[in-house]
Design an enzyme around this catalytic site. Structure first.
Site, PDB file in Angstrom:
ATOM      1  N   CYS A   1     -12.807  -0.485   9.610  1.00 23.82           N
ATOM      2  CA  CYS A   1     -14.170  -0.506  10.143  1.00 23.82           C
ATOM      3  C   CYS A   1     -14.284   0.569  11.215  1.00 23.82           C
ATOM      4  O   CYS A   1     -13.306   0.899  11.879  1.00 23.82           O
ATOM      5  CB  CYS A   1     -14.561  -1.879  10.668  1.00 23.82           C
ATOM      6  SG  CYS A   1     -13.758  -2.422  12.167  1.00 23.82           S
TER       7      CYS A   1
ATOM      8  N   CYS B   1      -9.358  -4.166  11.842  1.00 28.81           N
ATOM      9  CA  CYS B   1     -10.800  -4.226  11.943  1.00 28.81           C
ATOM     10  C   CYS B   1     -11.106  -4.889  13.282  1.00 28.81           C
ATOM     11  O   CYS B   1     -10.204  -5.413  13.936  1.00 28.81           O
ATOM     12  CB  CYS B   1     -11.385  -5.031  10.785  1.00 28.81           C
ATOM     13  SG  CYS B   1     -13.107  -4.627  10.467  1.00 28.81           S
TER      14      CYS B   1
ATOM     15  N   CYS C   1      -6.347   2.136  20.304  1.00 34.11           N
ATOM     16  CA  CYS C   1      -5.395   1.225  19.669  1.00 34.11           C
ATOM     17  C   CYS C   1      -4.139   1.113  20.525  1.00 34.11           C
ATOM     18  O   CYS C   1      -3.825   2.012  21.301  1.00 34.11           O
ATOM     19  CB  CYS C   1      -4.995   1.751  18.290  1.00 34.11           C
ATOM     20  SG  CYS C   1      -6.328   1.784  17.087  1.00 34.11           S
TER      21      CYS C   1
END
Length: 175
Positions: A88, A12, A96
């Site tokens: 989220c 998140c 990422c």
């Protein structure tokens, strides 16, 4: 059946609420089969007290959690993840890190209970609802025959879990 223990990372943005809920729920419900972790792209530096209050009320672990950066899990020597789930929408839309081991990924978006304004009762209710939705996803995940399902079918099932009740409106690609 395999005796393998799978590593699961919940991501998140702030790593203070939803990802902490998920880490704790999987730690207890998946004990022996899974090791759970959580992290954030921009960690808040502390765990939301309502997350810990709700976890305790539901008899889930509350000790040892901390808000930390996802970079901790993308360095040499870090546990190699088998699964990475964004919980989220903002984390799911971010770039990422490259995860060693090519883990399976999916987006399991749930509304942010920490964004709820109002009384403490209203805030606690939002965290309780988020925990319920997260537990539902984790229960579905735990029921999957991981040792006997092919990667493509598993990916489809993981994405399907993200569409269970309580999903956020958008479904970005998981990191």
């Amino acid at each position: 059946m395999t005796d393998r223990t799978y590593n699961v990372l919940f991501l998140c943005t702030g790593n203070s609420a939803r990802s902490i809920l998920a880490e704790s729920i999987l730690a207890k419900d998946g004990a022996g089969r899974f090791r759970s972790f959580s992290a954030g792209s921009q960690p808040k530096g502390q765990v939301n007290p309502f997350a810990l209050k709700v976890l305790g009320a539901l008899d889930y672990p509350t000790d040892g959690f901390r808000s930390k950066a996802w970079d901790e899990f993308a360095v040499p020597g870090a546990p190699v993840m088998d699964f990475v789930f964004t919980v989220c929408d903002s984390a799911a839309g971010e770039a990422c890190p490259v995860w060693p081991g090519q883990p399976m990924t999916a987006h399991w978006g749930i509304e942010d209970p920490a964004a709820v304004e109002g009384t403490d009762i209203e805030k606690e209710r939002a965290f309780s609802l988020a925990a319920r939705y997260m537990k539902s996803r984790i229960d579905a995940f735990l029921s999957l025959p991981l040792a006997s399902i092919d990667r493509m079918a598993l990916g489809a099932k993981l994405r399907g879990i993200g569409q269970l009740e309580g999903t956020t409106a958008t479904t970005p690609k998981a990191g």
